[in-house]
Each structure stands twice: as structure tokens, then as C-alpha cells.
Design a protein around this motif. Structure first.
Motif, mmCIF file in Angstrom:
data_model
loop_
_atom_site.group_PDB
_atom_site.id
_atom_site.type_symbol
_atom_site.label_atom_id
_atom_site.label_comp_id
_atom_site.label_asym_id
_atom_site.label_seq_id
_atom_site.Cartn_x
_atom_site.Cartn_y
_atom_site.Cartn_z
ATOM 1 N N ASP A 604 30.284 40.057 39.297
ATOM 2 C CA ASP A 604 30.831 39.193 40.337
ATOM 3 C C ASP A 604 30.164 37.823 40.371
ATOM 4 O OD1 ASP A 604 32.825 40.865 41.421
ATOM 5 O OD2 ASP A 604 31.294 42.058 42.436
ATOM 6 N N GLY A 605 29.469 37.452 39.295
ATOM 7 C CA GLY A 605 28.823 36.150 39.241
ATOM 8 C C GLY A 605 29.839 35.022 39.123
ATOM 9 N N PRO A 606 29.538 33.833 39.652
ATOM 10 C CA PRO A 606 30.515 32.732 39.660
ATOM 11 C C PRO A 606 30.946 32.267 38.273
ATOM 12 C CG PRO A 606 28.347 32.002 40.433
ATOM 13 C CD PRO A 606 28.294 33.485 40.377
ATOM 14 N N LEU A 607 30.044 32.214 37.298
ATOM 15 C CA LEU A 607 30.433 31.766 35.963
ATOM 16 C C LEU A 607 31.298 32.819 35.266
ATOM 17 C CD1 LEU A 607 27.279 29.961 34.535
ATOM 18 C CD2 LEU A 607 29.075 29.112 36.042
ATOM 19 N N ILE A 608 30.980 34.078 35.492
ATOM 20 C CA ILE A 608 31.793 35.150 34.917
ATOM 21 C C ILE A 608 33.174 35.153 35.567
ATOM 22 C CG2 ILE A 608 32.005 37.650 34.715
ATOM 23 C CD1 ILE A 608 30.013 36.311 32.754
ATOM 24 N N ARG A 609 33.234 35.000 36.869
ATOM 25 C CA ARG A 609 34.530 34.969 37.551
ATOM 26 C C ARG A 609 35.351 33.754 37.111
ATOM 27 N NH1 ARG A 609 35.198 38.498 41.814
ATOM 28 N NH2 ARG A 609 36.849 37.183 42.670
ATOM 29 N N ALA A 610 34.681 32.649 36.796
ATOM 30 C CA ALA A 610 35.399 31.455 36.340
ATOM 31 C C ALA A 610 36.084 31.681 35.005
ATOM 32 C CB ALA A 610 34.435 30.266 36.245
ATOM 33 N N HIS A 611 35.592 32.623 34.223
ATOM 34 C CA HIS A 611 36.194 32.924 32.917
ATOM 35 C C HIS A 611 36.967 34.245 32.939
ATOM 36 C CE1 HIS A 611 34.358 29.721 30.312
ATOM 37 N NE2 HIS A 611 33.715 29.560 31.457
ATOM 38 N N GLN A 612 37.283 34.718 34.130
ATOM 39 C CA GLN A 612 38.150 35.881 34.323
ATOM 40 C C GLN A 612 39.369 35.376 35.087
ATOM 41 O OE1 GLN A 612 40.170 38.458 34.255
ATOM 42 N NE2 GLN A 612 38.484 39.956 34.117
ATOM 43 N N GLY A 617 44.801 40.694 40.885
ATOM 44 C CA GLY A 617 44.177 41.913 41.369
ATOM 45 C C GLY A 617 42.690 41.926 41.129
ATOM 46 N N ASP A 618 42.070 40.772 40.902
ATOM 47 C CA ASP A 618 40.653 40.651 40.569
ATOM 48 C C ASP A 618 40.395 41.384 39.257
ATOM 49 O OD1 ASP A 618 37.881 40.771 40.284
ATOM 50 O OD2 ASP A 618 37.560 40.650 42.436
ATOM 51 N N GLY A 619 40.409 40.627 38.170
ATOM 52 C CA GLY A 619 40.365 41.218 36.837
ATOM 53 C C GLY A 619 39.197 42.139 36.593
ATOM 54 N N ASN A 620 38.009 41.761 37.041
ATOM 55 C CA ASN A 620 36.857 42.605 36.776
ATOM 56 C C ASN A 620 36.922 43.918 37.563
ATOM 57 O OD1 ASN A 620 35.838 40.826 34.954
ATOM 58 N ND2 ASN A 620 34.298 39.939 36.304
ATOM 59 N N GLN A 621 37.458 43.863 38.770
ATOM 60 C CA GLN A 621 37.634 45.106 39.524
ATOM 61 C C GLN A 621 38.708 45.981 38.892
ATOM 62 O OE1 GLN A 621 35.598 46.208 42.006
ATOM 63 N NE2 GLN A 621 34.436 44.375 41.420
ATOM 64 N N ARG A 622 39.745 45.350 38.330
ATOM 65 C CA ARG A 622 40.753 46.128 37.625
ATOM 66 C C ARG A 622 40.151 46.779 36.373
ATOM 67 N NH1 ARG A 622 46.209 45.536 38.222
ATOM 68 N NH2 ARG A 622 45.501 44.959 40.317
ATOM 69 N N TRP A 672 49.794 43.010 23.684
ATOM 70 C CA TRP A 672 49.384 41.725 24.246
ATOM 71 C C TRP A 672 47.868 41.726 24.318
ATOM 72 C CZ3 TRP A 672 52.197 37.479 25.403
ATOM 73 C CH2 TRP A 672 51.506 36.445 26.028
ATOM 74 N N GLN A 673 47.171 40.894 23.573
ATOM 75 C CA GLN A 673 47.560 39.760 22.786
ATOM 76 C C GLN A 673 46.617 39.702 21.600
ATOM 77 O OE1 GLN A 673 46.193 37.815 26.330
ATOM 78 N NE2 GLN A 673 45.091 36.258 25.179
ATOM 79 N N LEU A 674 46.906 38.889 20.605
ATOM 80 C CA LEU A 674 46.050 38.820 19.418
ATOM 81 C C LEU A 674 44.804 37.968 19.645
ATOM 82 C CD1 LEU A 674 45.573 39.356 16.381
ATOM 83 C CD2 LEU A 674 46.903 37.285 15.910
ATOM 84 N N ASN A 675 44.953 36.780 20.244
ATOM 85 C CA ASN A 675 43.901 35.760 20.187
ATOM 86 C C ASN A 675 43.673 35.126 21.548
ATOM 87 O OD1 ASN A 675 46.592 34.641 19.863
ATOM 88 N ND2 ASN A 675 45.576 32.676 19.588
ATOM 89 N N ASP A 676 42.740 34.178 21.604
ATOM 90 C CA ASP A 676 42.363 33.513 22.850
ATOM 91 C C ASP A 676 42.432 32.000 22.723
ATOM 92 O OD1 ASP A 676 41.810 35.605 24.607
ATOM 93 O OD2 ASP A 676 39.778 35.867 23.849
ATOM 94 N N VAL A 677 42.621 31.324 23.876
ATOM 95 C CA VAL A 677 42.608 29.861 23.911
ATOM 96 C C VAL A 677 41.231 29.311 24.262
ATOM 97 C CG1 VAL A 677 45.035 29.660 24.553
ATOM 98 C CG2 VAL A 677 43.302 29.750 26.344
ATOM 99 N N TRP A 678 40.355 30.162 24.795
ATOM 100 C CA TRP A 678 38.995 29.746 25.182
ATOM 101 C C TRP A 678 38.156 31.009 25.294
ATOM 102 C CZ3 TRP A 678 37.290 28.246 30.745
ATOM 103 C CH2 TRP A 678 37.643 29.248 31.643
ATOM 104 N N PRO A 679 36.845 30.879 25.453
ATOM 105 C CA PRO A 679 36.016 32.078 25.580
ATOM 106 C C PRO A 679 36.083 32.652 26.990
ATOM 107 C CG PRO A 679 34.636 30.100 25.575
ATOM 108 C CD PRO A 679 36.044 29.636 25.338
ATOM 109 N N GLY A 680 36.524 33.889 27.109
ATOM 110 C CA GLY A 680 36.618 34.524 28.415
ATOM 111 C C GLY A 680 37.231 35.900 28.297
#
Length: 889
Positions: A604-612, A617-622, A672-680
Motif C-alpha cells: 500500500d505504499g504511495p510509489l507502488i500504488r502509483a504504478h498500479q 477495485g484496487d489492483g493490489n487488493q485484487r 491479455w497482454q503481452l507487453n508493457d508501456v512502462w514499468p508497473g
């Protein structure tokens, strides 16, 4: 640890500066796709600034000064190159950079033109891509106002161009501010995609679905919101005198194993009556010239459409990866007037037939691709853009991702509609690798104003540009109108809500949708698509009453993940073609280190949440919901990464093997999906830096041409075998029921004659029929496919969730030894080692396999490539396995 984080910043910064330092010389070239006789790149020292009268100047005065710019490029990357903004990918910079998308920007260039271009009778200034709302001035005169990032803008410039010191000025207006007044004035709003959480745009008046620019720039549930602008593809001057080669393509009239009947077709524009000679040279896939043909033609003033018949005996046909060779023929054209060559072009294409099979059958109506008369089970993933800023994508980065897809035994990628049409180099690579492409038109979701005649005309022009550019690529096997717009209207309540609010307008909106996606784009593909089929939306039954139908057309299935259903629900969903489904996971540790220090890596850290970015539905809780359903509670963020990847890999493997074993009812599985647009965090199997998650290693196994599936559900383990090969196989299959300590309760081997291109059920094993001594907490089912006495594929079914099993310490022993040009990593397990993950921390490395399980007593050897020393690799090796997280049930 900050090392990787600062490395990312240095990498991005150095990349931008290197591109800014590109040569300022003028280049002459003759690209294969140029609809012109001469092409001169417009280059030099571009500069940019924030428009001085923009409201943003009050807080960003330093950006009003002229700075060097990169063209092709984007505002964000130019600002980053001069340290005028924080790195968009590091930390939580996103919120502080939203002002850029609301501002107006000015770009300027002074350039010369060469003698031949200046003396030509016709000169056009051509923008291959400008994002998006731009006023273009040449030598002080406004010559265009653009409104589509996907179009090729050809602007007559003869009367304005000078030989020296031409000035080109571009004003790039904010796409938000350009559209917001008209959107806010609408009495009933059209539903958009993701409202901005940053306040840069009203949540009830989203503009993205009105703009013909990459939709993902407005933010998605796997990427940030950076509403950028820029001259994102090349700028050229095209010129000719009185004859213009406007278009050239190879039309395939008839194709079979014996012969290929082709036509080289040409569109030639003439200012007056004239005589020309066309010479065509044809080379086979090995580069050997096999044919030379010529045509003398008398041109009339205006457009002339010419054709030159070509016949190739015993053609080498293009096939998808795994089915045959990716044969590519070259067609070299020279257009002469007298003795002078006035135009040259080269086309490379594969000879193949493609059909979309839509047969009525006992389940409904099929959906599957047929290549050269052979039904193909489509295996692969959905592709999103490679970066938030397309100009930053390097060829080697693109090739590495496509190679990863091929290495995982994929044969299809779906190019999702919220990005952009990829570069020519991308499609060339797909042709070479045998990756079939499902190409969406660029509509990612929401509701678009298809009722607006001008909007539709703009899209039709865009479609024609892209179809003409891309129709020579054999990899493209489908053009699809949009992503999820039909199902959003019919199934998500969007159409119903608008009908209740304003029924007349709702009917108007739907009629516009049908006109655009049911008629306009279908007509463009029929006219210019070289025989490639068209599909109006995904998921869809091509405008039948029901959009997302398991028995007809293609399916997007999100009850698992978005609907919080257990992963076992995948086994109850048997579509005709699964074009979207997925589970999230975090990328590998070194990728997380690139944007957040270890001290900030908390669920639940702010930098981790910024990249989620899954906010619904709150991705990390999901993620925790799915981890807790089957595995133990993570004790650290590193555990969270490991378990998220394991959950993703095992869940998608279950679904994909179910799809493949349901052939021919199901004829495609694209996760869904093969790749990413940024690190997260995202649904990708390959992260932003190209690292494989556990899913991608699993995909290489579950997409193999020959494989087996052991799927346990509701007290029954179903065993199946699958073949994509086009020849019957004489094999054997081995069944073992085992204990985690190595006890074998059952071990049988049977011969198997496996038909070509098929799936076959081998057996069903009920839990109730297992040996009485077998404890479900320690027992599992292993099925293997055997060839010449060797195991070539394996699948393991566990009878209980991992958290309920009693997993022992496997006694893993790892040894690394140096070999001639690489290292060898030997691994041995005394007992079951489930979900082993090998990692070398921040050191660059490549392993031949990972994310695997070893049976009791098993030893394996892996290839390890790294520039690190043997001592460093031995010291940095970290091994994870599931028993490390186990507690007594």
C-alpha cells in the motif's frame, strides 16, 4: 536500492539527448511505401517552447524559452531531455505532469531544399504523423490545421517553398482544450473510458473518444495518463515533374500449391498524355531473381490504373509460425520515361490465402482463421504500445518483444485499438517471424461520435491511409473495427442509460456506430485490404443481437479478475475464440527497483500504488484476493511479486490449456497482454524492460506445438493431448499419480496415434477413484507426452489449493559451471519442488527456462548467459519455491 532507479533515469535521459543530436543533414531516400517519385527528409535543428500566451506560463516560465527538440518526437520527451520535468516513469511523477496535456506548444525549423526538389514542377510537404491538433505554417503562411494523429497529411507547397531558409512552424494545441468546449456543451454526454484522477479534465466530460489520437495517452488500467502531443513521425518533401507513381501493390488473384496468379497493379498520375515503361523484377525468398517483366503504357492526363500479370509456378507460400516457412517474395519496380528512371519502388510480400471461418455448427457459429486452406488454432496475446511515447521505441526493443512472442510458440498477436498503427518495421518483423496480426482500427473503447459526418470522413481517410500502407503484409489476417465498443453499448449498460436519458439521441448515436463500423470501415477494407477479412468489433458476432457471446464470434472473458470469480471459472467458459482474458502480476524485482527504492516497496505504499493502475477495485487488493484463494499470505513485497506471478502463470495456463483442448469448438486463445508501456503492475507476460514473467515461461510450454493438459476441477482431473502439427504423430503418453516425497501410486504408459491439427481427451480421473493410500494434501497427477522414450511435454494437476497442501523442503541443489561460451546451471530436487524461480538480482542474465517444477529425484540443466563472472553469479543466485512460504495447514 536506488541503483536501478537512477539507471532508468540516465537511460531515458541519454536516449533523448542522443536523438536530439541526430544529424542535421538533408537525406535523399526512396522508401518502399512512398507514393512519390522523389523524397527529401525535412531535417535540421528543430526547436520548441511552451506557447508564450498559454496560461501554463505562469507556473512554467522556463519552458517558454526555445530549446532543441527531437522530431519525430513528443513534448514530454523533449521536456525530459532538458531536465524541465521529472522522469515520467520514476516514482509518482504522473500527477505533477498533467499540465503538459492542457498546454499549447510551438515547434520551429529552418531548412533548405536541394536543387532537384526545388526545380520540380510539384512539391508537397508531407507529415507522416502529427499528434494531433496542429496549425502548420510554411514561410509565414498557414497551410493546414490537422486533427488526426493516424493520418498522412500531404500539403501542396510549390508556391511557398524557397531554396534556402524555409521556416516551418507548428502550433500544437491541447487535445483536451481543443475538444472540451464542444463536449461540455452536449446536453447528453457520450461515455468515455477512464476519467482522469488528476483534475486536468472534468470527470463528466471526457474528450479522449472524440480525438483521433492514441487512446492510451489518456490513461488505462495498465499505464499512466500522459496526454502528449508532437510531430511523432517523419516530415518530408515529395516532388515530381509530370508523372507520379501514386500506388503500387501486388494483387493475389489465385493461389495454390501449383501456381500463383498475380497482378502488379499501379496507379500513375499524369499531368498530360505521356508514354512510360514499367519494368518488374521478381526475386524468390532466397533473393534469387526468378522473373523479369515489362510493360509499355500510354498515359492519359489524370489518373491511370495499370496492371501487369505475373505467374509463379510452384510458389513457396507464407505460413504462420509453426506451420511452415515464412516465404517472402520481392517485387522491384522501375518506372521509366524514355531512358530516365523517374520512380523506383520495392514491395516484399508473402503469398498466402486467409479466410475467417464462420460456419454454423452444433454449438452456434464458429470463429477461426484458415490459412492456405488449413484451419489454425490461434495462440498468442494482445499487444499494446511498447512505450507511452512511440518515438522512443527502438527497433531492437520491438524485435525483442516479437521474438519473445515467437519463442513462446505464439502464432498470433492482437494489436489492440487504443494505441496506434505500428511502424513499417514492426510489420516487416511480424512477416518474417510468422506472427499473424489481428489489427484493430484505433478505437479502444467508450462511445465515439459516429453520427458526426465529419468525424466519419476523417476516420475513413485514416483507414484508407493505413490500408494502403499495410496491405502488402501477409501477417495481417484481420482488420477489426474497434475494441469493446459494441459490448460496452449492449452489455455494460451504456446504451440503456443513454436511451433512458435521451432516446432520440441514443438512436442517433447507435445509427452512427453501425454506419461507421458496420459500413464505412467494412467498405474500406473490402476496397483496399487485399482480401483480408473484416470484423466490426471485439468482442462481437459482427453486429448480431448479442455482442459478447460464448457460442458465436469472439469472446472477452473478465469474470475472472474484474468479476472476482475464482480462476477455476475459466474451465466453465468454452468460447469459439477467446480474444481477451487475463490476470495481473507485478514485474520482476529489478524492474520494480527501477522506479521505487526498496524502502518504498510496500503493497500500500504511495510509489507502488502509483504504478498500479487498476483503480476500479484496487489492483493490489485484487491480487491479494487471488493469491489468498490458492496460496499462502506473502510475508514481504518480494513474496508478493513472486506469488502474483505464480498466480498469473498458473491461472492463464489453466485457461489456455482448456481452450486448446476444446478445439475445434474453440479456435483461439489470446491472453491479455503481452507487453508493457512502462514499468508497473499489469496483465503482461513480458515487462517494460523485456524481462519474462513466470507466465511467459509457462506460455512457451502451454503453447507448444505438441503438449498435454491435466486440468482438475470439481473432483475430476481431465487429461488431454493437443497437436498443431500438420502430420499424424506416433507417440505415447504416461500417467503417474505421485506423492510429494516421490512415492508413485500409479504409473502407466500407453501408445498414442495423434491425428494432425487436433485435440483429444485421454482420460478422466476422479478423486474418488484415487488409490486409498493417496492423501490429497500430498498427491498430484502427472501426465507426460513421450516421443522415442523421452518426455517432450508435461502437465501437473494438484488436487487442492497450494495453501492446503503439505509441501516439503525439496532439498534443491544448484550448481553453476562455465562452458565454452555460456554457463550451465544444474538443478536437482530430492522431493517435489513446485514453482521454482531462479534470479540473479540486479545482474543481467538470460536463462533457458525458469518458473518450473521438478519432480522428486529429478535433475535438469539450464543454459545461463551472462557477462558476469562465475563467482558473481554463484554469489547472487537466489532460488524461490512454494514450500518456502508454506505453513502447517
Amino acid at each position: 536500492m536506488n541503483t536501478s532507479r537512477h539507471s532508468l533515469r540516465r537511460f531515458l535521459h541519454s536516449t533523448c539527448l542522443a536523438l536530439l543530436a541526430a544529424s542535421s543533414s538533408l537525406a535523399l531516400l526512396m522508401p518502399a511505401e512512398a507514393a512519390s517519385n522523389r523524397v527529401q527528409e525535412v531535417s535540421g535543428t528543430w526547436t520548441f517552447r511552451l506557447l508564450p500566451n498559454d496560461p501554463a506560463t505562469a507556473q512554467h516560465a522556463d519552458t517558454t524559452q526555445w530549446h532543441a527538440a527531437q522530431v519525430p518526437g513528443h513534448v514530454h520527451t523533449d521536456l525530459l531531455a532538458h531536465h524541465l520535468i521529472a522522469d515520467p516513469y520514476v516514482g509518482d511523477a504522473e500527477a505533477g505532469l498533467q499540465w503538459i496535456g492542457n498546454a499549447a506548444w510551438e515547434y520551429k525549423l529552418e531548412f533548405d531544399i536541394d536543387e532537384k526538389t526545388f526545380n520540380a514542377r510539384h512539391q508537397d510537404l508531407v507529415f507522416e504523423g502529427i499528434d494531433t491538433f496542429a496549425d502548420i505554417y510554411l514561410n509565414g503562411k498557414k497551410i493546414a490545421a490537422t486533427d488526426n494523429a493516424f493520418r498522412r497529411w500531404v500539403l501542396p507547397a510549390k508556391s511557398l517553398l524557397k531554396k534556402r531558409q524555409n521556416e516551418l512552424k507548428i502550433i500544437l494545441h491541447s487535445p483536451i482544450q481543443s475538444l472540451l468546449p464542444q463536449v461540455q456543451a452536449m446536453p447528453s454526454k457520450l461515455a468515455g473510458n477512464y476519467p482522469s484522477p488528476f483534475g486536468d479534465e472534468p470527470r463528466d466530460a471526457m474528450t479522449g473518444n472524440f480525438a483521433r489520437k492514441p487512446g492510451y495517452h489518456y490513461g488505462w488500467d495498465w499505464g499512466p495518463r500522459y496526454v502528449t502531443a508532437g510531430i511523432w513521425r517523419s516530415v518530408k518533401i515529395t516532388s515530381y515533374d509530370d508523372v507520379l507513381l501514386q500506388d503500387f501493390h501486388i494483387q493475389q488473384d489465385q493461389l495454390n500449391a501449383q501456381s500463383a496468379a498475380l497482378q502488379a497493379r499501379f496507379d500513375v498520375q499524369a499531368d498530360k498524355d505521356a508514354q512510360i515503361d514499367l519494368e518488374m523484377r521478381v526475386s524468390d525468398p532466397d533473393g534469387k531473381q526468378i522473373m523479369s517483366r515489362s510493360l509499355h503504357a500510354r498515359l492519359k492526363k489524370g489518373l491511370n490504373q495499370l496492371a501487369l500479370p505475373l505467374q509463379i509456378d510452384h510458389p513457396r507460400r507464407w505460413y504462420p509460425h509453426g506451420m511452415g516457412e515464412q516465404a517472402l517474395y520481392s517485387f522491384d519496380l522501375s518506372l521509366k520515361k524514355g531512358r530516365q528512371v523517374i520512380a523506383e519502388q520495392k514491395k516484399r510480400t508473402g503469398l498466402r490465402q486467409v479466410a475467417l471461418r464462420r460456419d454454423k455448427d452444433q454449438w452456434g457459429q464458429s470463429f477461426g482463421f484458415v490459412i492456405n486452406g488449413i484451419p489454425v488454432f490461434s495462440k498468442g496475446a494482445n499487444l499494446i504500445p511498447f512505450d507511452m511515447f512511440p518515438n522512443r521505441v527502438k527497433s531492437e526493443q520491438m524485435r525483442a518483444i516479437l521474438q519473445s512472442a515467437k519463442d513462446a510458440n505464439m502464432n498470433m498477436l492482437r494489436l489492440w485499438g487504443g494505441g496506434y498503427y505500428e511502424s513499417d518495421a514492426f510489420y516487416d518483423m511480424a512477416d518474417e517471424m510468422g506472427l499473424m496480426l489481428w489489427q484493430d482500427f484505433m478505437f479502444g473503447g467508450g462511445v465515439v461520435p459516429g453520427y458526426d459526418k465529419n468525424f466519419r470522413e476523417n476516420v475513413v481517410a485514416e483507414a484508407k491511409d493505413q490500408l494502403l500502407r499495410l496491405r502488402s503484409h501477409p501477417s495481417i489476417v484481420l482488420w477489426c473495427g474497434n475494441n469493446e465498443e459494441e459490448t460496452a453499448w449492449k452489455d455494460w449498460g451504456i446504451g440503456k442509460k443513454l436511451a433512458e436519458e435521451n432516446p432520440i439521441f441514443a438512436e442517433h448515436v447507435w445509427s452512427g456506430y453501425v454506419a461507421l463500423f458496420g459500413e464505412d470501415l467494412r467498405e474500406q477494407v473490402a476496397r483496399y485490404g487485399a482480401g483480408v477479412p473484416y470484423w466490426s468489433s471485439s468482442p462481437s458476432n459482427d453486429l448480431a443481437d448479442k455482442a459478447n457471446d460464448s457460442n458465436n464470434g469472439d469472446k472477452h472473458y473478465w469474470d475472472v479478475w474484474a468479476g472476482s470469480q475464482p480462476v477455476e471459472a475459466y474451465l466453465s467458459e468454452t468460447p469459439r475464440f477467446m480474444s481477451e482474458f487475463g490476470l495481473q502480476a507485478w514485474p520482476v524485482q529489478s524492474t520494480v527497483d527501477a522506479f521505487a527504492p526498496r524502502s518504498e516497496q510496500k503493497i500500500d505504499g504511495p510509489l507502488i500504488r502509483a504504478h498500479q493502475k487498476f483503480l476500479a477495485g484496487d489492483g493490489n487488493q485484487r491480487l491479494l484476493l487471488y493469491i489468498r484463494a490458492n496460496y499462502h499470505e506473502p510475508k514481504s513485497f518480494a513474496d508478493f511479486i513472486y506469488l502474483s506471478q505464480l498466480m498469473q502463470a498458473e491461472g492463464i495456463e489453466m485457461a489456455s490449456l482448456h481452450h486448446r483442448s476444446s478445439m475445434p469448438r474453440t479456435m483461439g486463445s489470446l491472453y491479455w497482454q503481452l507487453n508493457d508501456v512502462w514499468p508497473g503492475a499489469s496483465w503482461s507476460s513480458v515487462d517494460y524492460f523485456g524481462h519474462w514473467k513466470a507466465l511467459h515461461f509457462h506460455a512457451r510450454r502451454f503453447f507448444a506445438s505438441l503438449t498435454v493438459a491435466a486440468l482438475h476441477d470439481k473432483g475430476v482431473t481431465r487429461l488431454s493431448v493437443i497437436s498443431d502439427l500438420l502430420q499424424e504423430q506416433n507417440l505415447a503418453w504416461r500417467l503417474r499419480i505421485m506423492d510429494v516425497d516421490g512415492k508413485v501410486w500409479r504409473d502407466t504408459t500407453q501408445a498414442l496415434k495423434l491425428p494432425a491439427n487436433s485435440a483429444m481427451e485421454l482420460a478422466q480421473i476422479k478423486d474418488a477413484d484415487l488409490p486409498a493410500e493417496a492423501n490429497q494434501k500430498t498427491t498430484y497427477v502427472v501426465v507426460e507426452l513421450m516421443k522415442d522414450g523421452k518426455s517432450i511435454a508435461r502437465s501437473i494437476a494438484y488436487l487442492l489449493p497450494s495453501k492446503l497442501m503439505q509441501l516439503p523442503d525439496p532439498g534443491l541443489v544448484a550448481t553453476i559451471v562455465a562452458e565454452a561460451d555460456h554457463y550451465r546451471l544444474d538443478l536437482h530436487a530430492d522431493k517435489l519442488a513446485r514453482a521454482v524461480w531462479l534470479d540473479f538480482g540486479e545482474h543481467a542474465y538470460k536463462l533457458s527456462d525458469n518458473a518450473l517444477s521438478l519432480l522428486p529425484g529429478e535433475s535438469i540443466s539450464l543454459r545461463l548467459d551472462s557477462k558476469q563472472s562465475l563467482a558473481t553469479l554463484r554469489a547472487s543466485l537466489r532460488i524461490r519455491h512454494l514450500a518456502q512460504l508454506a505453513t502447517s495447514p
